[in-house]
Design an enzyme around this catalytic site. Structure first.
Site, short mmCIF file in Angstrom:
data_model
loop_
_atom_site.label_atom_id
_atom_site.label_comp_id
_atom_site.label_asym_id
_atom_site.label_seq_id
_atom_site.Cartn_x
_atom_site.Cartn_y
_atom_site.Cartn_z
N SER A 79 36.75 -15.24 -31.69
CA SER A 79 38.08 -14.65 -31.67
C SER A 79 38.16 -13.61 -30.56
O SER A 79 37.33 -12.72 -30.46
CB SER A 79 38.39 -14.01 -33.02
OG SER A 79 39.65 -13.39 -33.00
N GLY A 80 39.17 -13.76 -29.69
CA GLY A 80 39.34 -12.84 -28.58
C GLY A 80 38.64 -13.26 -27.31
O GLY A 80 38.62 -12.52 -26.33
N THR A 84 43.39 -19.10 -26.32
CA THR A 84 44.83 -19.33 -26.20
C THR A 84 45.27 -19.34 -24.75
O THR A 84 46.06 -20.19 -24.31
CB THR A 84 45.61 -18.26 -26.98
OG1 THR A 84 45.22 -18.30 -28.35
CG2 THR A 84 47.10 -18.47 -26.87
N ASN A 129 41.54 -8.90 -30.92
CA ASN A 129 42.42 -9.62 -29.99
C ASN A 129 43.86 -9.21 -30.27
O ASN A 129 44.29 -9.19 -31.42
CB ASN A 129 42.25 -11.14 -30.20
CG ASN A 129 42.99 -11.94 -29.15
OD1 ASN A 129 43.63 -11.38 -28.26
ND2 ASN A 129 42.91 -13.25 -29.26
N SER A 132 45.90 -12.90 -31.27
CA SER A 132 44.97 -13.81 -31.92
C SER A 132 45.74 -14.93 -32.63
O SER A 132 46.70 -14.68 -33.36
CB SER A 132 44.12 -13.04 -32.92
OG SER A 132 43.28 -13.93 -33.64
N SER A 133 45.30 -16.16 -32.42
CA SER A 133 45.90 -17.30 -33.11
C SER A 133 45.43 -17.29 -34.55
O SER A 133 44.24 -17.39 -34.82
CB SER A 133 45.51 -18.61 -32.43
OG SER A 133 46.01 -18.67 -31.12
N GLY A 359 38.87 -19.04 -33.43
CA GLY A 359 37.45 -18.94 -33.10
C GLY A 359 36.64 -18.43 -34.28
O GLY A 359 37.15 -18.07 -35.34
N GLU A 361 34.79 -16.08 -36.63
CA GLU A 361 35.18 -14.71 -36.98
C GLU A 361 34.14 -14.06 -37.88
O GLU A 361 33.71 -14.64 -38.89
CB GLU A 361 36.55 -14.70 -37.69
CG GLU A 361 37.68 -15.14 -36.80
CD GLU A 361 39.05 -15.03 -37.46
OE1 GLU A 361 40.05 -15.15 -36.73
OE2 GLU A 361 39.09 -14.81 -38.69
#
Length: 1050
Positions: A79-80, A84, A129, A132-133, A359, A361
């Protein structure tokens, strides 16, 4: 750091490893010149110099277009790490290198603009992030045979809907809430019943409400513009914003406890203002939703049980409704976008899939959402291992290539721990959720401790056999899984509730009752007619099935990997944390992948396509090789003098170790293709010149033949014209000569005839002179008269007037001695055409005209109101007695009704009128009450003496009865009607046709006597003054006089 790994299965290009730093800063726009200009020069410059994302997208797109192979691009990482942004670059690049055109540009724009919409509703700020998605997205982009995009299909996976009601410290809710409050106009917020202050809403965290890197107001405008481009209608956008506002209002609803008389606790809403505004937004009755928050109905077979909800249960129901409302709205958005961007053509499409999923986490507190997200990443890592590490080494062994096996970690054991159908964590969680009795998170953890305690990747402190009994870093209410990316500690609290994902049926039914256009679509299970008592599938089961479908879809396509690596945890640029990057490189398996690539062969291809591609480089294999394909490849490599250590022969493929060898082959092929192109051009140009010469030669022959033909035709036409002129002159001379002879012969014959006629005339006149002189004068006179009469009649025949009886025209007489005949003929003709006109009448029309004629005889030049009645037809039944149910009893008691009308009966006391129904039959006159239909008087027609009326423009008439008759007891009737002419005419006509009684007389006078019981009253008609207006008035002057004032003529 941004690592992109390209894998080409069954292709010559396999095993490219691309690595690129992911700096914590804005990515350059995909439409800038430097990115694509360099990509378009891919065959002129070194591929390694290209932007890594663009290079990978370029390889995938060209393989899709040129080799007709479906592709997928898998973007993974923590994540981050920039997944994306990488997906945006891939989408923008593919859109830029595709073809142009109005339809193609529209499709590309819709595909690109779907990203801002989904980001606004599915992304949020986290501690790692700012964008973040919080959902997984897989987009299949469909192309035609030219490589132009036709449309796409988006699939979404597990939206983190728990974020709607609660966010960890330092994180925000989904972007759309902040964008709406920051960017919407005051008028829009007023319609949505919202305020700009974030602190007014319980579902919005305040510690991170404002992010410096995000402009929520500008992003809101971007989202609205993107929705318009994608194809959302204005009312649809308004409906979406109303649902977002309803979620915010839902979070402000609070409950208070209230005790019932039976001792049970129940909940009540504290302040109903937010509930009222939410119900107004969604079109729901406030009482319905309020009851759904206070009671829960449980159905079992044919029984229903309603229980009250305490405060904790009410808050759970509120949050469950908010999560479901937002989650279903997001799914509807994805479906609506798919309707706009789907391919319209039904032919076979080429497909490129782009996977941008959450991602791996690892947070301070990890719950069910992180467990599911990390399970998905385990599955993606397993695909990477299967397709890059395991399959490539197995291929070397399968092809007989000398190979030393390279060890790597296979995470299949972790996937089995989570998804095993019997002993997997998801299976046990579903089993615990479906088990009857008391089910809690602690019972679920006890089950895990019992079954998974011996698993090498599962750690729990509560298991008696566990070696972690004294591990204080592992709390009692947690368990730990050793993932491929590291150990993750999961707090078991909330696992059961989040997996159940239950929404009370009362709330679903309340939502279904809404008048909002979108709510009914989001809650179809609320339809009372379609109640389903089956338990809905759990969230874990649904996600496991969707991940399985995704994996099956990915395995049907040629995969391309973008492995995103996060350089630091501070979300800052120019900071490179070596330990963090090394950890990511290690657990992603990139070291093993690099060792496999370096020890192995970079490119491979089966012998047949390899020989087909490079056979022009060797004289022995060009243009056709007659033997086996492997021998042809061997002859080719020997002729090119490629070093033996640069390639190896497998059982069905040739393996090339270094990319330089492939570039050498490609360069030789390019040069050979140029030589072949020059040869083809030379042969083509020669053929073209020869063809042009032969065409010119053929054209010259054709032109010459046509010219000679044309010259001969002109010469023939000239000779023919001359011959015709000579012939015409000769024939003319002969004809004129013959004409002169015939004229002379005719003159001679005429002269003989004339002489003979004169001679015979002289003889006849001499013989008959004495007889002719005696009778010649009378004969000439008679003959002249006869001719004049014949001429007169023929002229009269051609000038006869029309057949209309009212046409009074007649031709003028030519001579005065024809006066009598002329007048008589005019009279006879008029009578004849009147008879013809009458012969066309029907019996009904004859009766109508007979009545009109009788009315004329009675009233013409006698009654002032008569002229206005001439043009009005006599309708008779003005009340439609037989059709009116009110008068059905009245019409059934009498014979055929000839006239039905409303008249005013004049009262002798005051001269005022009261309405009565006037019915006329062949035997009697009937007066009835207008309201009730009750008969007031019935007068037989023989009892009528006469009818009196005035000469004025009024409707008054008196029915005078014979003295001594049974009807004369109450006296005469003084009535008033607008149809006076028709009433009196019908009365007179009935009396005149009856053989047993005298004809009714009609007295027309401005003053007449009327018998009222024992008294006689004089009715006098006078001209009214202008001040009385245009109405007729009747006043009683004394006991013996009624005065009727009639207005003057208009």
């Amino acid at each position: 750091m941004h690592v992109a790994t390209v894998e080409r299965k069954n292709s010559l290009l396999t095993g490219r490893n691309l690595q690129q730093n992911q700096a914590q800063c804005e990515w350059p726009s995909a439409t800038t010149d430097w990115g694509f200009e360099r990509t378009e020069q891919r065959h002129k410059e070194n591929k390694e110099a290209l932007i890594k994302d663009y290079a990978l997208a370029d390889e995938a797109y060209r393989s899709l277009r040129d080799q007709d192979k479906d592709q997928c691009i898998l973007i993974t990482g923590e994540s981050g790490a920039g997944k994306t942004e990488a997906s945006k670059l891939v989408m923008s690049y593919v859109a830029a290198v595709c073809g142009k055109g109005q339809e193609v540009n529209k499709v590309k724009e819709q595909l690109l603009q779907s990203n801002p919409v989904l980001e606004a509703f599915g992304n949020a700020k986290t501690v790692r992030n700012d964008n973040s998605s919080r959902f997984g997205k897989y987009m299949d982009i469909e192309f035609d045979f030219k490589g132009d995009p036709l449309g796409g299909v988006i699939s979404n996976y597990l939206l983190e809907k728990s974020r709607v009601v609660k966010q960890p410290r330092g994180e925000r809710n989904f972007h759309i809430f902040y964008q709406l409050l920051s960017g919407a106009s005051d008028d829009t917020l007023k319609k949505l019943k919202l305020e700009r202050d974030f602190s007014k809403y319980n579902y919005l965290s305040l510690d991170s409400a404002t992010v410096s890197a995000l402009d929520d107001a500008a992003n809101f405008r971007t989202v609205r513009n993107a929705m318009q481009i994608v194809g959302f209608m204005e009312d649809e956008m308004q409906s979406v914003l109303e649902l977002v506002a309803a979620v915010l209002k839902l979070g402000n609803i609070e409950f208070k406890p209230e005790s019932r008389c039976n001792g049970m606790d129940e909940s009540r809403i504290k302040d109903k203002n937010d509930l009222k505004e939410m119900c107004e937004l969604l079109g729901i009755e406030q009482s319905v939703l309020e009851r759904a928050f206070s009671y829960r109905t449980v159905e079992a077979k044919m029984e229903k049980v309603s229980t009250t909800l305490n405060v904790a249960q009410a808050y759970y129901a509120r949050d469950a409704l908010a999560k479901n409302l937002y989650s279903r709205l997001f799914s509807w958005l994805v479906t609506r976008i798919n309707e706009s961007i789907k391919a319209q053509a039904k032919t076979r499409h080429k497909v490129m899939g782009v996977l941008d999923i959450y991602g791996f986490e690892i947070f301070e507190e990890n719950s069910f959402e992180q467990f599911i997200i990390n399970y998905c990443n385990e599955k993606l890592q397993q695909i990477f291992i299967e397709l890059t590490l395991r399959e490539e080494q197995e291929e070397y062994v399968r092809e007989g290539i000398e190979w030393t096996n390279i060890e790597y970690f296979n995470n299949a054991v972790i996937c089995d721990l989570i998804e095993n159908n019997q002993n997997g964590i998801l299976a046990m969680l579903d089993e615990e959720c479906l088990r009857p009795g008391t089910v809690t998170d602690e019972t679920f953890l006890d089950k895990l401790n019992t079954i998974c305690a011996q698993h090498q990747h599962f750690e729990s402190r509560l298991s008696k056999k566990s070696k972690f009994l004294n591990d204080h870093s592992l709390p009692h209410n947690c368990f730990r899984i050793q993932h491929y990316a590291g150990k993750v500690l999961y707090r078991v609290e909330g696992f059961v509730d989040k997996n159940n994902d239950l929404l009370y049926r009362d709330l679903s039914q309340a939502m279904y009752k809404a008048n909002h256009s979108l709510i009914k679509q989001l809650f179809p299970e609320g339809n009372p007619a379609k109640v389903n008592l089956k338990r809905p599938p759990t969230a874990g089961f649904q996600f496991k099935a969707s991940v399985g479908t995704l994996m099956s879809n990915l395995q049907t396509k040629n995969p391309n990997y973008i492995r995103c690596i996060k350089p630091n945890d501070k979300k800052a640029s120019h900071i490179f944390t070596e330990s963090l990057v090394c950890h990511q490189v290690r657990y992603l398996g990139l070291m093993e992948n690099v060792r496999v690539r370096r020890a192995g062969y970079a490119f491979r291809q089966t012998y047949e396509p390899c020989l087909e591609r490079y056979k022009m480089l060797c004289k022995n294999t060009w243009p056709h090789w007659r033997g086996p394909a492997r021998q042809g490849v061997e002859a080719l490599m020997t002729d090119l003098q490629v070093p033996a250590e640069e390639f190896s022969y497998g059982r069905s493929k040739i393996f090339i170790r270094n990319p330089r060898t492939l570039f050498f082959l490609e360069e030789k092929r390019k040069q050979c293709l140029e030589d072949l192109a020059s040869l083809i051009q030379k042969i083509y140009r020669g053929w073209k010149c020869r063809s042009h010469f032969l065409l010119l030669k053929k054209s010259q022959i054709v032109v010459a033949s046509w010219f000679r033909r044309y010259a001969q035709q002109k010469k023939y036409q000239k000779i023919k014209h001359s011959t015709t002129v000579v012939q015409s002159y000769i024939r003319g001379w002969q004809a004129r000569k013959l004409l002169r002879e015939l004229k002379y012969q005719k003159k001679c014959e005429e002269a003989v005839t004339t002489i003979s006629a004169y001679w015979h005339g002289t003889q006849v006149r001499r013989d008959y002179r004495k007889f002719f002189r005696a009778n010649a004068g009378r004969k000439i006179y008679n003959f002249t008269i006869q001719r004049i009469m014949q001429k007169y009649f023929l002229g009269l025949k051609s000038k006869l007037p029309s057949m209309s009886p009212i046409d009074k025209s007649w031709p003028a007489r030519p001579y005065s001695f024809l006066d009598g005949v002329h007048t008589e003929l005019r009279r006879i003709f008029h009578l004849w055409r009147c008879k013809k006109y009458r012969s066309r009448f029907t019996e009904e029309k004859k009766a109508v005209y007979a009545e009109k004629l009788e009315a004329s005889e009675l009233f013409k030049d006698k009654k002032a109101v008569y002229p206005s009645s001439v043009s009005q037809p006599f309708k008779g039944d003005y009340l439609e007695i037989s059709k009116n149910p009110k008068y059905q009893k009245l019409s059934s008691g009498v014979e055929k009704i000839l006239l039905a009308d409303v008249v005013n009966k004049i009262n002798r006391a005051n001269g005022k009128g009261s309405p009565r129904i006037f019915l006329l039959t062949k035997k009697s006159v009937i007066l009835a009450d207008q309201k009730t239909g009750q008969v007031k008087a019935s007068v037989p027609l023989p009892d009528l003496a006469n009818v009196s009326t005035s000469t004025q423009r009024d409707g008054f008439f008196a029915l005078k009865l014979k003295e001594g008759s049974s009807s004369a007891v109450k006296g005469d009737f003084l009535l008033s009607s607008d149809h006076l002419i028709e009433i009196i005419t019908k009365l007179h006509r009935i009396s005149s046709t009856a053989a047993d009684r005298e004809k009714l007389s009609v007295d027309i006078s401005d003053e007449f006597l009327v018998q009222f019981k024992q008294d006689k009253v004089c009715v006098k008609f006078i001209q009214g003054s202008p001040k009385n207006g245009n109405s007729v008035s009747c006043k009683r002057k004394n006991n013996r006089l009624l005065e009727v004032s009639v207005p003057t003529s208009p």
